[in-house]
Every structure is written in C-alpha cells, then in structure tokens.
Design an enzyme around this catalytic site. Sequence first.
Site, PDB file in Angstrom:
ATOM      1  N   TYR A 142      44.907  28.246  94.296  1.00  0.00           N
ATOM      2  CA  TYR A 142      44.433  26.945  94.032  1.00  0.00           C
ATOM      3  C   TYR A 142      45.424  25.873  93.806  1.00  0.00           C
ATOM      4  O   TYR A 142      46.250  25.717  93.040  1.00  0.00           O
ATOM      5  CB  TYR A 142      43.438  27.239  93.009  1.00  0.00           C
ATOM      6  CG  TYR A 142      42.576  25.957  92.836  1.00  0.00           C
ATOM      7  CD1 TYR A 142      41.697  25.537  93.439  1.00  0.00           C
ATOM      8  CD2 TYR A 142      42.848  25.098  91.551  1.00  0.00           C
ATOM      9  CE1 TYR A 142      40.799  24.434  93.354  1.00  0.00           C
ATOM     10  CE2 TYR A 142      42.001  24.085  91.201  1.00  0.00           C
ATOM     11  CZ  TYR A 142      41.148  23.705  92.093  1.00  0.00           C
ATOM     12  OH  TYR A 142      40.381  22.510  91.909  1.00  0.00           O
ATOM     13  N   ASP A 237      53.811  24.650  93.174  1.00  0.00           N
ATOM     14  CA  ASP A 237      52.826  24.135  92.672  1.00  0.00           C
ATOM     15  C   ASP A 237      52.890  24.777  91.325  1.00  0.00           C
ATOM     16  O   ASP A 237      52.253  26.175  91.051  1.00  0.00           O
ATOM     17  CB  ASP A 237      51.524  24.240  92.994  1.00  0.00           C
ATOM     18  CG  ASP A 237      50.199  23.608  92.561  1.00  0.00           C
ATOM     19  OD1 ASP A 237      50.362  23.265  91.184  1.00  0.00           O
ATOM     20  OD2 ASP A 237      48.956  23.716  92.984  1.00  0.00           O
ATOM     21  N   LYS A 265      48.177  19.975  83.838  1.00  0.00           N
ATOM     22  CA  LYS A 265      47.990  20.741  82.560  1.00  0.00           C
ATOM     23  C   LYS A 265      48.751  20.610  81.390  1.00  0.00           C
ATOM     24  O   LYS A 265      48.631  19.512  80.841  1.00  0.00           O
ATOM     25  CB  LYS A 265      48.008  22.261  83.128  1.00  0.00           C
ATOM     26  CG  LYS A 265      46.485  22.457  84.144  1.00  0.00           C
ATOM     27  CD  LYS A 265      45.948  23.668  84.158  1.00  0.00           C
ATOM     28  CE  LYS A 265      44.871  23.831  85.007  1.00  0.00           C
ATOM     29  NZ  LYS A 265      44.979  24.234  86.446  1.00  0.00           N
TER      30      LYS A 265
END
Length: 423
Positions: A142, A237, A265
């Site tokens: 994702y 990522d 995050k």
Amino acid sequence: MDKNAELFELSKKLVPGGVHSPVRSFKGLPMSPRFFTSSKGAYLYDIEDKSYIDFCMSFGPLVLGHKDHDVEKELVLALERGWTYGACEPYSLELAKFLVEKISFIDQVRFVNSGTEAVMTALRLARGATGRNKIIKFNGCYHGHTDAMLIKAGSGLAGTSEASSKGIPPGVAADTLIVELGDLEGVKACFKQYEKQIAAIIIEPLPANNGLLIQDLEFLKGLREITKENQSLLIFDEVISGFRVGIGGMSERLGITPDLVTYGKVIGGGLPVGAVAGPKHIMENLAPVGEVYQAGTLSANPLAMVGGLATLRKLTPAAYEEMNSATEKIKELFEKWLAEYNNGQFSNYKIKTYSSLFWFVPTDKEIKNIKEIPTGLGEQFAPLFSELLSRGIYISPNAYEVGFISMAHNSDVISKLKKRLFD
Ligand SMILES: *Cc1c(COP(=O)(O)O)cnc(C)c1O
C-alpha cells in the site's frame, strides 16, 4: 443505545459512511466504532469513558505512546510561537538536519503533509528525473491513495493492470505495472517488455499494510540490481517502517540504499507529516531548482515539524530494544490466550512480529505474498476483535492491518493486559 452508537448514527448523516478514512467504520464487525475523546500513554478512552489498551496507535505514528510528555511540552511551546507562516522558518531545518545526519544516503528532504503526498511526490520526481512514465508496484503493498498506486493486476491479459477504485482513468492504470512480491522473474519480464520506459520500482521494504509480509533479502537486493542495470530508480516506501524498525529504517537494516525514500507516520509523531528524501542530484529536480513541480500551503508546518523532531529524538537504540522486547512479551501473552480461550476457539491464530509490529493471523506458516494469506480472514477476525474490544483491548478494526507497540507499552501495561485477557 450507547453514546458510541448514537454518535455513529449522527456521523453517518454528516460524513459518508460516518468516517473520514474507510477502515475506521468497523465494516464487517458486529458493533459501531468507538468514539475516542482522550488518550494517554498506551490507553484510549471512549465517549462512554471506557478505557482500552491501544495496539493500533493511530496506525503507527505514536511510537512513544499517546500524549508523550516531552512531545507535548515542545508542542505547547511551538503553539505559543505561532502555528503557520507559509514562509521559511527554522523548525523544518532541524528535522531535515536530523534526517541528513542519521541516514547516509539522504542529502535533502522535502516535507509534505501525509504519506500519500510523499509517494505522489516521489513518483513524479522519479518520472521527471528519468524522463520515463512507468512504475512497478507490488501486489499487496500500500502506498497511500494517489491514483497511480490504487492499481491491481488486470483480470484479462497477462501484464495488464486496472484501477482498484472507481474514478481512476485507464490511462493512469496503464502506467503502473503490477508484480507479485518475491517475483524477481516478473520484475525482469517487465523490464524486458518495457525497455527504457520504467521510471522506478516502488516497494514497502517491509510490507505491512496487507498483513506483515516479510521479504527475503535476496529479493530486495535483486530489485536494487535490476533498477541499477536499467537506470531506473528504486523507491523505498518507509512510511510504516521508517523510524519504526530503527532510525535508519529497513534500508539500514537490510544494507540496501534506495534512490528515494518516503516517510510518514512516525516522522510526525502523530502530527501530519510526510517526507520524500534522497541524494541531491535527484532531489534537485524538484521546483524551484528543477522542473518537477510540487508545493504545499501547510508543508513543513512548524507545529508538525517540532512534534516530529521531539519524537525522533527520543528513539535511541535502547528505546528500540525496549519496544522489541515488550512486543515479544505481548506476543507471548496473546498467544497463550489465543490457545486457551473458549476451548480453543482462536487456537488456530498465531502472532507474527517484526520489531515492534505484530499481526494476528490464523496460521503458523510463513507468509511472503498476499496469495499465501489464509482465505476468510475477515470472518475469522470479527469474533476475535469483538472479544478483545469487550475486554478493553483495542487492535486495528481490520484483519489485514498490523498492530503497533510503543514506548508506553511498559511492564504496568503488560500486567494490565494479562489481567484483561485472563480475568
Ligand atoms: C500509511 C501509508 C501510506 C499513506 O500514508 P497516509 O499518511 O495515510 O497518506 C503510504 N505508504 C505506506 C507504506 C503506508 O503505510
């Protein structure tokens, strides 16, 4: 009706599906979502004042726990100074300097407001820097909700791709090539078919958004070699893994240097921050030096920068050791409970861990790509989630999401967890 259910009814009138991000809706679960009104340490409190030990931690950012005192102090000071200038300020420089000093391949950083934005920027940068259009993405990774990443393998001809959401033009889907995790031959086939058209490979070096799919080092090294040979870029990522598995993220742990890295995050410690970073010769393709456009009204927001830096500064090697060892203790407790509860109702479940990440999964086999994930996961998960929630234990409301342990999950919390599980 309890206040959570009442608020969800109101919320569904005001907001599509009652939520601002789909996973929050408790879809497929037999109760309404909890509305949290405060938090501290490892605990969340809902509108009925019930407490929960939190293992979701806002899906990862809260590596120190909720409302960490040192972060709070810095944020209050920042708030008193002012919360946005839309101009140059010194606070983002300190966070950028931290990254450049700690992570060897980073010369420059561009801050944005989310992981999605970081990925959007990295993809445009890769395309701008190489003059190529196609991107290889792996099934099960994702990368946020930008058009080019909401793509799956096509159901028709081999090698075709299609959007996994409505509203994405087929032309966008055509430029994203989908390969299974671990399939180096599949990657090679893409480079053969689309010679000199592939701008970059993007991957979560620790795929943690469809369960926890720990990859073989050889596979990830293979991606580094193939991209080098073909003058394509390798984008890691690290929105979940960055500052979670160690300050240098997966790239440091694996000893693999990507061309670009994206963060989100943990880098904001719970405030909205994303970043794309890498060597100067690539980063300076961004405007205003280069011709790849990118901008943001609230980018490098001073509050968010200060919150992020205060968080990262506390992440010493000892801090990681503490979190990892708490994770193993928590895994042990959960697995004992899973084996014993209600005559073995959940005894097929095991817990997979990596650093301070964990995943409830009904198998003890190794799982490295989404085809190996047991079927019917959602149906098996619903009673498990419900039982934990009723005991005041909050895990992510989706079977495919991992759990997060923080610095706040100390021995007191572990004792409380034991009580809540076994009493
Ligand atoms: C969460 C996540 C994103 C998206 O970040 P947002 O801040 O939710 O936009 C992108 N990539 C990975 C690996 C993520 O875990």
